[in-house]
Design an enzyme around this catalytic site. Structure first.
Site, PDB file in Angstrom:
ATOM      1  N   LYS A   6      -1.338   5.221  -8.757  1.00  0.00           N
ATOM      2  CA  LYS A   6       0.090   4.954  -8.505  1.00  0.00           C
ATOM      3  C   LYS A   6       0.252   3.590  -7.841  1.00  0.00           C
ATOM      4  O   LYS A   6      -0.722   3.038  -7.312  1.00  0.00           O
ATOM      5  CB  LYS A   6       0.661   6.066  -7.615  1.00  0.00           C
ATOM      6  CG  LYS A   6       0.020   6.149  -6.229  1.00  0.00           C
ATOM      7  CD  LYS A   6       0.411   7.432  -5.503  1.00  0.00           C
ATOM      8  CE  LYS A   6      -0.203   7.489  -4.118  1.00  0.00           C
ATOM      9  NZ  LYS A   6      -0.023   8.817  -3.497  1.00  0.00           N
ATOM     10  N   TYR A  10       6.989 -21.198  13.936  1.00  0.00           N
ATOM     11  CA  TYR A  10       8.337 -20.739  14.281  1.00  0.00           C
ATOM     12  C   TYR A  10       8.361 -20.102  15.662  1.00  0.00           C
ATOM     13  O   TYR A  10       7.426 -19.388  16.038  1.00  0.00           O
ATOM     14  CB  TYR A  10       8.822 -19.694  13.266  1.00  0.00           C
ATOM     15  CG  TYR A  10       9.266 -20.289  11.959  1.00  0.00           C
ATOM     16  CD1 TYR A  10      10.376 -21.140  11.894  1.00  0.00           C
ATOM     17  CD2 TYR A  10       8.586 -20.001  10.776  1.00  0.00           C
ATOM     18  CE1 TYR A  10      10.784 -21.677  10.687  1.00  0.00           C
ATOM     19  CE2 TYR A  10       8.996 -20.531   9.563  1.00  0.00           C
ATOM     20  CZ  TYR A  10      10.093 -21.376   9.519  1.00  0.00           C
ATOM     21  OH  TYR A  10      10.492 -21.905   8.337  1.00  0.00           O
TER      22      TYR A  10
HETATM   23  C1  LIG Z   1      -1.255   9.319  -3.108  1.00  0.00           C
HETATM   24  C2  LIG Z   1      -1.700  10.701  -3.358  1.00  0.00           C
HETATM   25  C3  LIG Z   1      -3.067  11.006  -3.480  1.00  0.00           C
HETATM   26  C4  LIG Z   1      -4.151  10.003  -3.188  1.00  0.00           C
HETATM   27  O1  LIG Z   1      -4.282   9.902  -1.788  1.00  0.00           O
HETATM   28  P1  LIG Z   1      -5.364   8.967  -1.086  1.00  0.00           P
HETATM   29  O2  LIG Z   1      -5.190   9.252   0.354  1.00  0.00           O
HETATM   30  O3  LIG Z   1      -4.992   7.573  -1.441  1.00  0.00           O
HETATM   31  O4  LIG Z   1      -6.688   9.349  -1.632  1.00  0.00           O
HETATM   32  C5  LIG Z   1      -3.420  12.296  -3.857  1.00  0.00           C
HETATM   33  N1  LIG Z   1      -2.467  13.241  -4.058  1.00  0.00           N
HETATM   34  C6  LIG Z   1      -1.159  12.984  -3.916  1.00  0.00           C
HETATM   35  C7  LIG Z   1      -0.178  14.084  -4.127  1.00  0.00           C
HETATM   36  C8  LIG Z   1      -0.722  11.720  -3.538  1.00  0.00           C
HETATM   37  O5  LIG Z   1       0.587  11.486  -3.361  1.00  0.00           O
END
Ligand SMILES: *Cc1c(COP(=O)(O)O)cnc(C)c1O
Length: 373
Positions: free
Chosen positions: A39, A261
């Site tokens: 994702k 800044y």
């Molecule tokens: C993002 C996500 C993962 C992966 O989690 P990590 O901590 O990055 O390994 C797995 N399951 C769900 C439902 C998620 O939203």
């Protein structure tokens, strides 16, 4: 001139390290299957490149968050690979899932009903994962919705359940009692269900808790990309990202001179300052003003002054002048100064550092798969 030489900063993504991390997680979770969570463009590193590489490593289960991410990813993995969409179908988009060969994670009664009706309309059976809430109160069927399911023998008519899944809230803290509580709740839900479905609970951190959390499918994201699965603990994963910024110019400042800044840094003695072409517009978080560091020639040098939109300033007094000239590269993220260390300086987590990595870097991929070239 090649774009790499024209660019102000270079982001190198080591897909061989991602592959090695995947093999390590897969072996650790065996006999559970190991998916890859890609994702948010594989946490900012490039979902197409990461997924194509992991497909070559034998990964056949990929998770994205949004429908649109699934549609973009589909061309990069062959159709024997499943792409699961964590958010499920947005209202009235079921047809997009079947058109693009995507499998929804069904998180609520309305999502289940929409998928069931779509299956009825097509006169077929459709695949899905069903998520149940085991205590995070974010996504998944609520206890009330699960009760309604158990009273309705037609709840999943036309739906072929690949896995029952849930998600852990505190898995990065192994001693947190929430882990055991969620495992107990998840197991209690499973025994009430009309069928013994395959199950999935663990994210990266969950894989490291204990085999009790593995079930039939694990879902690592962060660990693939070299983020520590247990906060602050040593781990066997390889570093994946190297971020190198280019020196724009250098100067010597006298005691009492300010930098950047709001004059947030004032030199107490003469200092040598280098200006680097990476800033908060590149995801180099502004909360690192006066705190971050960079590595020049193997030496850690402090970041001084506020982070600007397009640049940062380093105190390079400790480095021989000819080593920090215009065009020299300095390491902002590397194996010796990994994403988690950068996150600690910014007061955040590695996930946020990676997903903020900007669009102006020249991106170099090591170990690209055939399909992603
Ligand atoms: C993002 C996500 C993962 C992966 O989690 P990590 O901590 O990055 O390994 C797995 N399951 C769900 C439902 C998620 O939203």
């Amino acid at each position: 001139m090649p774009p790499k030489e024209r660019s102000g900063a270079i982001l190198t993504v080591d897909l061989d390290a991602v592959r090695a991390n995947y093999r390590l997680l897969r072996d650790k979770a065996h006999p559970a299957a190991c998916s890859a969570v890609v994702k948010a463009d594989a946490y900012g590193l490039g979902a197409a490149q990461v997924a194509a590489a992991l497909y070559e490593e034998g990964c056949r289960h990929f998770f994205v968050a949004h429908l649109e991410e699934g549609i973009s990813l589909r061309p990069y993995v062959a159709h024997d690979a499943h792409i699961f969409v964590l958010h499920g179908p947005p209202v009235a988009t079921e047809g997009e899932f079947t058109a693009h060969g995507l499998i929804p994670v069904l998180n609520s009664e309305p999502q289940v009903a929409g998928w069931r009706k779509h299956a009825q309309a097509l006169g077929t059976t459709l695949d899905a994962i069903v998520q149940v809430d085991s205590g995070m109160s974010r996504m998944g069927l609520s206890p009330q919705e699960i009760d309604a399911w158990l009273l309705d023998p037609h709840f999943l008519d036309g739906i072929n359940v690949h896995y029952i899944m849930s998600h852990l809230a505190c898995a990065d803290e192994p001693s947190n009692p929430m882990n055991g509580e969620q495992l107990a709740r998840f197991s209690a839900i499973r025994v009430r269900l009309p069928q013994q479905y395959r199950a999935s609970l663990a994210n990266s951190s969950g894989i490291f808790l204990s085999p009790d959390f593995h079930f039939e499918l694990v879902r690592p994201g962060a660990a693939l990309y070299g983020i520590a699965p247990q906060s602050g603990e040593a781990h066997p994963l390889r570093s994946v990202v190297r971020l190198q910024g280019k020196v724009i110019q250098t100067r010597t400042i006298a005691a009492g001179e300010h930098v950047g800044y709001s004059c947030r840094y004032t030199a107490s003695e003469a200092r040598q300052v280098a200006t680097i072409s990476v800033g908060y517009a590149d995801g180099w978080l502004r909360s690192m003003s006066n705190q971050g560091l960079a590595i020049v020639d193997g030496v850690k040098v402090p970041q001084i002054g506020a982070i600007s939109m397009d640049s940062i300033t380093l105190d390079v007094s400790a480095i021989a002048q000819e080593r920090v000239a215009p065009g020299s590269l300095v390491d902002l993220i590397c194996a010796e100064h990994p994403v988690d260390a950068v996150a600690a300086m910014a007061g955040t987590i590695g996930y946020e550092v990676l997903t903020n990595l900007g669009g102006r870097y020249y991106r170099d991929y090591l170990g690209l798969a055939q399909g992603a070239r």
